[in-house]
Write a protein that holds these residues in place. Sequence first.
Motif, PDB file in Angstrom:
ATOM      1  N   GLN A   1     -43.536  25.790  46.801  1.00  0.00           N
ATOM      2  CA  GLN A   1     -44.974  25.925  47.007  1.00  0.00           C
ATOM      3  C   GLN A   1     -45.528  24.783  47.870  1.00  0.00           C
ATOM      4  OE1 GLN A   1     -47.827  24.994  43.734  1.00  0.00           O
ATOM      5  NE2 GLN A   1     -48.312  27.156  43.860  1.00  0.00           N
ATOM      6  N   LEU A   2     -45.027  23.587  47.668  1.00  0.00           N
ATOM      7  CA  LEU A   2     -45.564  22.426  48.381  1.00  0.00           C
ATOM      8  C   LEU A   2     -45.082  22.322  49.817  1.00  0.00           C
ATOM      9  CD1 LEU A   2     -45.128  19.608  45.687  1.00  0.00           C
ATOM     10  CD2 LEU A   2     -47.278  20.664  46.388  1.00  0.00           C
ATOM     11  N   THR A   3     -43.844  22.747  50.050  1.00  0.00           N
ATOM     12  CA  THR A   3     -43.238  22.488  51.352  1.00  0.00           C
ATOM     13  C   THR A   3     -42.599  23.742  51.942  1.00  0.00           C
ATOM     14  OG1 THR A   3     -41.678  21.069  52.548  1.00  0.00           O
ATOM     15  CG2 THR A   3     -41.015  21.744  50.350  1.00  0.00           C
ATOM     16  N   HIS A   4     -42.396  23.701  53.228  1.00  0.00           N
ATOM     17  CA  HIS A   4     -41.776  24.803  53.967  1.00  0.00           C
ATOM     18  C   HIS A   4     -40.269  24.638  54.081  1.00  0.00           C
ATOM     19  CE1 HIS A   4     -41.728  21.797  57.219  1.00  0.00           C
ATOM     20  NE2 HIS A   4     -42.921  21.481  56.743  1.00  0.00           N
ATOM     21  N   LEU A   5     -39.734  23.541  53.567  1.00  0.00           N
ATOM     22  CA  LEU A   5     -38.309  23.244  53.737  1.00  0.00           C
ATOM     23  C   LEU A   5     -37.457  24.018  52.731  1.00  0.00           C
ATOM     24  CD1 LEU A   5     -38.770  19.378  54.140  1.00  0.00           C
ATOM     25  CD2 LEU A   5     -38.220  21.000  55.974  1.00  0.00           C
ATOM     26  N   PRO A   6     -36.217  24.373  53.103  1.00  0.00           N
ATOM     27  CA  PRO A   6     -35.335  25.058  52.144  1.00  0.00           C
ATOM     28  C   PRO A   6     -34.997  24.142  50.969  1.00  0.00           C
ATOM     29  CG  PRO A   6     -34.458  25.226  54.396  1.00  0.00           C
ATOM     30  CD  PRO A   6     -35.587  24.235  54.434  1.00  0.00           C
ATOM     31  N   VAL A   7     -34.767  24.746  49.819  1.00  0.00           N
ATOM     32  CA  VAL A   7     -34.451  23.997  48.596  1.00  0.00           C
ATOM     33  C   VAL A   7     -33.089  24.439  48.062  1.00  0.00           C
ATOM     34  CG1 VAL A   7     -35.168  23.492  46.231  1.00  0.00           C
ATOM     35  CG2 VAL A   7     -36.890  23.713  48.043  1.00  0.00           C
ATOM     36  N   ILE A   8     -32.174  23.480  48.015  1.00  0.00           N
ATOM     37  CA  ILE A   8     -30.809  23.716  47.532  1.00  0.00           C
ATOM     38  C   ILE A   8     -30.702  23.094  46.143  1.00  0.00           C
ATOM     39  CG2 ILE A   8     -28.354  23.290  48.069  1.00  0.00           C
ATOM     40  CD1 ILE A   8     -29.906  24.820  50.304  1.00  0.00           C
ATOM     41  N   VAL A   9     -29.869  23.645  45.275  1.00  0.00           N
ATOM     42  CA  VAL A   9     -29.673  23.068  43.939  1.00  0.00           C
ATOM     43  C   VAL A   9     -28.209  22.692  43.750  1.00  0.00           C
ATOM     44  CG1 VAL A   9     -29.687  23.585  41.453  1.00  0.00           C
ATOM     45  CG2 VAL A   9     -31.661  24.174  42.866  1.00  0.00           C
ATOM     46  N   ASP A  10     -27.991  21.509  43.218  1.00  0.00           N
ATOM     47  CA  ASP A  10     -26.651  21.018  42.894  1.00  0.00           C
ATOM     48  C   ASP A  10     -26.525  20.925  41.370  1.00  0.00           C
ATOM     49  OD1 ASP A  10     -24.466  19.466  42.186  1.00  0.00           O
ATOM     50  OD2 ASP A  10     -24.875  17.848  43.583  1.00  0.00           O
ATOM     51  N   PRO A  11     -26.004  21.962  40.738  1.00  0.00           N
ATOM     52  CA  PRO A  11     -25.918  21.924  39.273  1.00  0.00           C
ATOM     53  C   PRO A  11     -24.745  21.089  38.781  1.00  0.00           C
ATOM     54  CG  PRO A  11     -25.087  24.012  40.098  1.00  0.00           C
ATOM     55  CD  PRO A  11     -25.539  23.230  41.297  1.00  0.00           C
ATOM     56  N   SER A  12     -23.785  20.787  39.652  1.00  0.00           N
ATOM     57  CA  SER A  12     -22.583  20.069  39.209  1.00  0.00           C
ATOM     58  C   SER A  12     -22.924  18.638  38.816  1.00  0.00           C
ATOM     59  CB  SER A  12     -21.526  20.066  40.319  1.00  0.00           C
ATOM     60  OG  SER A  12     -21.217  21.386  40.725  1.00  0.00           O
ATOM     61  N   HIS A  13     -23.657  17.931  39.695  1.00  0.00           N
ATOM     62  CA  HIS A  13     -24.006  16.553  39.372  1.00  0.00           C
ATOM     63  C   HIS A  13     -25.013  16.487  38.224  1.00  0.00           C
ATOM     64  CE1 HIS A  13     -21.974  15.523  43.100  1.00  0.00           C
ATOM     65  NE2 HIS A  13     -21.885  14.308  42.604  1.00  0.00           N
ATOM     66  N   ALA A  14     -25.898  17.478  38.168  1.00  0.00           N
ATOM     67  CA  ALA A  14     -26.887  17.478  37.094  1.00  0.00           C
ATOM     68  C   ALA A  14     -26.195  17.597  35.743  1.00  0.00           C
ATOM     69  CB  ALA A  14     -27.878  18.625  37.296  1.00  0.00           C
ATOM     70  N   ALA A  15     -25.311  18.596  35.624  1.00  0.00           N
ATOM     71  CA  ALA A  15     -24.680  18.858  34.330  1.00  0.00           C
ATOM     72  C   ALA A  15     -23.644  17.800  33.998  1.00  0.00           C
ATOM     73  CB  ALA A  15     -24.023  20.236  34.350  1.00  0.00           C
ATOM     74  N   GLY A  16     -22.829  17.426  35.003  1.00  0.00           N
ATOM     75  CA  GLY A  16     -21.771  16.458  34.736  1.00  0.00           C
ATOM     76  C   GLY A  16     -20.607  17.078  33.985  1.00  0.00           C
ATOM     77  N   ASP A  17     -20.620  18.389  33.819  1.00  0.00           N
ATOM     78  CA  ASP A  17     -19.565  19.081  33.080  1.00  0.00           C
ATOM     79  C   ASP A  17     -19.471  20.504  33.621  1.00  0.00           C
ATOM     80  OD1 ASP A  17     -18.085  20.514  31.030  1.00  0.00           O
ATOM     81  OD2 ASP A  17     -18.474  18.789  29.738  1.00  0.00           O
ATOM     82  N   TRP A  18     -18.269  20.894  34.016  1.00  0.00           N
ATOM     83  CA  TRP A  18     -18.114  22.208  34.648  1.00  0.00           C
ATOM     84  C   TRP A  18     -18.568  23.353  33.764  1.00  0.00           C
ATOM     85  CZ3 TRP A  18     -15.278  25.970  32.355  1.00  0.00           C
ATOM     86  CH2 TRP A  18     -14.373  25.561  31.357  1.00  0.00           C
ATOM     87  N   GLN A  19     -18.552  23.172  32.451  1.00  0.00           N
ATOM     88  CA  GLN A  19     -18.845  24.286  31.545  1.00  0.00           C
ATOM     89  C   GLN A  19     -20.246  24.864  31.728  1.00  0.00           C
ATOM     90  OE1 GLN A  19     -17.039  23.543  27.398  1.00  0.00           O
ATOM     91  NE2 GLN A  19     -17.663  21.530  28.127  1.00  0.00           N
ATOM     92  N   TRP A  20     -21.170  24.050  32.232  1.00  0.00           N
ATOM     93  CA  TRP A  20     -22.556  24.514  32.318  1.00  0.00           C
ATOM     94  C   TRP A  20     -22.977  24.828  33.758  1.00  0.00           C
ATOM     95  CZ3 TRP A  20     -22.771  19.543  29.203  1.00  0.00           C
ATOM     96  CH2 TRP A  20     -22.292  19.780  27.910  1.00  0.00           C
ATOM     97  N   VAL A  21     -22.030  24.696  34.684  1.00  0.00           N
ATOM     98  CA  VAL A  21     -22.382  24.878  36.105  1.00  0.00           C
ATOM     99  C   VAL A  21     -22.734  26.331  36.424  1.00  0.00           C
ATOM    100  CG1 VAL A  21     -21.478  24.728  38.462  1.00  0.00           C
ATOM    101  CG2 VAL A  21     -21.135  22.822  36.863  1.00  0.00           C
TER     102      VAL A  21
END
Lengths: 337, 337, 337, 337
Positions: free
Chosen positions: A260-280
Amino acid sequence: MIVVMRREAKPENIEAVVGRVKELGFRAHLSAGEERTIIGIIGDERHLNESVFRTMDGVERVVRVVKPFKLASRDFHPHDTIVAINGLSIGAKRIVIMAGPCAVESREQIMETALAVKEAGAHILRGGAFKPRSSPYSFQGLGYKGLELLAEVREETGLAIVTEAMAPAQVAAVGECADIIQIGARNMQNYNLLHAVGELGKPVLLKRGMMCTMEELLMSAEYILSHGNYRLMLCERGIRTFETYTRNTLDISAVPVLKQLTHLPVIVDPSHAAGDWQWVTPLSMGAVAAGADGLLIEVHPHPDKALSDGTQSLRPARFAQLVAKVRQVALAVGREV
Amino acid sequence: MIVVMRREAKPENIEAVVGRVKELGFRAHLSAGEERTIIGIIGDERHLNESVFRTMDGVERVVRVVKPFKLASRDFHPHDTIVAINGLSIGAKRIVIMAGPCAVESREQIMETALAVKEAGAHILRGGAFKPRSSPYSFQGLGYKGLELLAEVREETGLAIVTEAMAPAQVAAVGECADIIQIGARNMQNYNLLHAVGELGKPVLLKRGMMCTMEELLMSAEYILSHGNYRLMLCERGIRTFETYTRNTLDISAVPVLKQLTHLPVIVDPSHAAGDWQWVTPLSMGAVAAGADGLLIEVHPHPDKALSDGTQSLRPARFAQLVAKVRQVALAVGREV
Amino acid sequence: MIVVMRREAKPENIEAVVGRVKELGFRAHLSAGEERTIIGIIGDERHLNESVFRTMDGVERVVRVVKPFKLASRDFHPHDTIVAINGLSIGAKRIVIMAGPCAVESREQIMETALAVKEAGAHILRGGAFKPRSSPYSFQGLGYKGLELLAEVREETGLAIVTEAMAPAQVAAVGECADIIQIGARNMQNYNLLHAVGELGKPVLLKRGMMCTMEELLMSAEYILSHGNYRLMLCERGIRTFETYTRNTLDISAVPVLKQLTHLPVIVDPSHAAGDWQWVTPLSMGAVAAGADGLLIEVHPHPDKALSDGTQSLRPARFAQLVAKVRQVALAVGREV
Amino acid sequence: MIVVMRREAKPENIEAVVGRVKELGFRAHLSAGEERTIIGIIGDERHLNESVFRTMDGVERVVRVVKPFKLASRDFHPHDTIVAINGLSIGAKRIVIMAGPCAVESREQIMETALAVKEAGAHILRGGAFKPRSSPYSFQGLGYKGLELLAEVREETGLAIVTEAMAPAQVAAVGECADIIQIGARNMQNYNLLHAVGELGKPVLLKRGMMCTMEELLMSAEYILSHGNYRLMLCERGIRTFETYTRNTLDISAVPVLKQLTHLPVIVDPSHAAGDWQWVTPLSMGAVAAGADGLLIEVHPHPDKALSDGTQSLRPARFAQLVAKVRQVALAVGREV
């Protein structure tokens, strides 16, 4: 900008603020409330330093009215930015999947992973040559040798490459080998580095610092955009909170808020967030359902032998399942993989 | 390192972990509890990657037993490190006071401030030539010109200088002008920069990142120490929390905790933590009472005209009062100013 | 209250907001800036619900101008509140020291502790009869039996008592035995309990929730004050952050900030913040130097046998040393113990 | 439980710990590493207080090995708990949607909302009669009158009702009118209230405190389960972080993590997390894609007239769109609405 005067402010305090506003070339607009006076400052507040007023006698608080970012804002650039790379359009209908190991470790490892993620449906290969590690005793990446290996793999597989630059002096070399230069979370406010990638003009993936607000992310984007480089993608990768089950807390709300705020594409990195492959996999599905334009996923053929971040890396077979599940979600929300 | 097996782990899972431990040159020590087996790994775990085990079947959790830092640890270096600069001994009985403006703005401004803080009792002058700013539209510092002004002031006043380097390429120039090179909070994990100041060997003031743990601070210290540079001071300057009255939350507990964990001197910067001059004096008093070895305080002769951080800057007269109050507290705890 | 309109807001959106302001009995004050219009609302905003405006078309943001608390604010009650208890004046020159075990465990334990802390210089005995514990398998306190023991100890030693009430139904009984009713951190926003202690009128020690802002603490104080009970003290006991060396992060800045915002006495509990007895003494010294009006310290004659929180409890001999050190700091800042 | 001894611990320190372990009826298992000795304690550590050991000489750290929750854990209860209510099976294939206003405001308002959300596809009506509000000056709910209105609406529409109890004394009355008793985020650790709803045995929706870890949520669940009440659902509603664009940060990772740790159904409340209706739909889609068993959504026919939380309330027409989009995502992940 709005200056809120203290309840006990004297008329001369108010006059002094108004005088200062005019001195700086702005206009002041007074509003005397029941308990206190507020002074509206009219003009482009992005060029005003709020401490000018906060330090004056009788001032309680200074409130900014407009967002501090401009080039990154939809207010001035309403249409989605689409970053074209190697035949891909990042920010358009297709969800772009970037996958690969945390670090390039050897020719065999990176080639094996590249072939596996390509086969599973990834569009771009990730892999670090320069690795920021919190311990000086940990593997720090292969450096320039790693860049060479990435260039070879790119040549052989046709996959585009995203890899990190950690210092201004590395930017040119990374830019030669990579299709996308990654700025890591720890470097989101390394302004010399932001200048360097802004100048180079190659596509940039800017990761949100784990300690940074969305507004600060957009201000760092502004540094790159202000050098004329609009081939920029943002990446949410988890923020630091008190919760300890996951390594960081994936801020899924950043997806709709940033869109909503910006026109730039938004990518998500769930691997670093979770820190565990089980939740990726569930986090990837959630991110796409919430509107992400792409995913950045760690994949390693032998996670137990990985020199870094093995715990959060998916084996190729599980990554293939992830892609299949993400594809279903993408279709349900009018996108494709 | 301890590997905690899952409740439902099979004997072959346990054997596989033990096999891997041996393969890596360590010894394993099994302990079969009522609900689950735990495996102790014997050897220097600093060279072990915990994800090796976390990714194996049947493993629930891996726990590190020893602290990951060594050179920074009191375990291996029990006595206090004292950093000698310009006749001062930082980390000894005297509380060292570093004071000055956020940024060097002009010859007049820095000279006026230097004379005022010296008169009030400060030992070292602070002032930024290179300024990390979250907005590209804000004043970014005078750069090399600012370094020249600092060198002049040092010549004329005899005050030692602490100023920040933001990039490896600036380190040599900053080192020529400054007595202490500051690594800012946003650069605490800029490893290329840590390498550079480690190599140079001049005294370093390493500020804690606003969302970094004490352990991460000590790991960043370890980068500098591992290059043989032991002339290192740590600086607590507030961490990011949910509280918004103050700009950051001064982690006062970091003072006694760091003094226990490490032999390095601990300096406190209450100005950046508070973000408002009104709270700088009580926080300075609190820091010294809790055991800090020094203070880093922002002072500006005209805070309302400061190009950055005016709100948190003390006027010289108030700074003189701060020094007087801090002196009383220092005496009460067996120190001096 | 200020309503910031979106950049693209239409004149009819602005008119609608102004119309609504008038309909609610307030006055509107328009200020048309370069990029957007802002609307000041004149009248007592404490009775205005900001979502009324935030949900209207064309509105970007609503900013509150005045603090939401009134009875707790120095704006309306400039002089320090002093709470008189048992010959003590809390909030005056003397630093009040409350000490004792986490929980009342037996007659012997609480009597032994009471005599020891009295001997060491404490003014008030703390000790929980009702204990909020995160695990249902942990010791939950002696309950009403514990209150009886506290009453006995009070009778014999002459020490005033502070103890916690966890539910409205316990308030009357706790009020009979205690001189000060403690509201624990987890109950800071248990509004039924706040009502109950507000009604009873006995002195209250309100602990800040570990993830509550200072403003929320003052709003909870407002609940108690609005029932006419002004015998109220606030207590900072650490907030939850990402740092894990300490159990919570003592927010030392809360001391000067709260002393500025409110007239209520501010007590500091370093024991719960640190979670480890080793850091309690330096934190106590820091708190007093920063302006705290009192301390709440856990003391247990046999910490290794304590049924709860033994790790953070000081043995009586160490507590006596703490009091001696705190006394020196108190004198240095013009207070006394 | 594992006791890590300090590097400099003496043999008699180790013996003392081992002696204490045996005294408490457990067995000790020593493992002498290169740098330090660790002692494994064999027996059910849930009944061991770690401070017993942490306070002993020579001890550095105590590490728990097993999770502190048991009844809530999949280790002891591997199959999904399904809560049957009014013909619905919460925790089974169907995603359950609970919707309605923050507070019951009037007969007209709650009836109009109930009919609208039923029409749009909601299964359960939410609406607060007792409202925890941070300001004593805000609307506090209709109380018992609100419960009567909910009972009427239930009678007329056939919708099941979820509504909050704030104090033990309200539990019986809430239980008579409601199909599900909600425990609000601020009361997650109000243990007297947890006891009361555990005893009553009616279905409970336990919201995670905004300051609480997943482990603490499961410990609070354990309180309810330990009274024999297994008709329990957990609810993630956002945690407090430093980010300010959203009111709280929806911890989407809590969905897969909790589904792995516990057998209880997991509901997501995106309305309170976001604090703004604009982001509720994408967050709902993300939550379902990540594996949530249900949603709790605020809907109000006239958000600008709502007495509380209007900003985050969807109008009925937008809620109907949300249900349609969530249905698509549910189908893509093998569920249904």
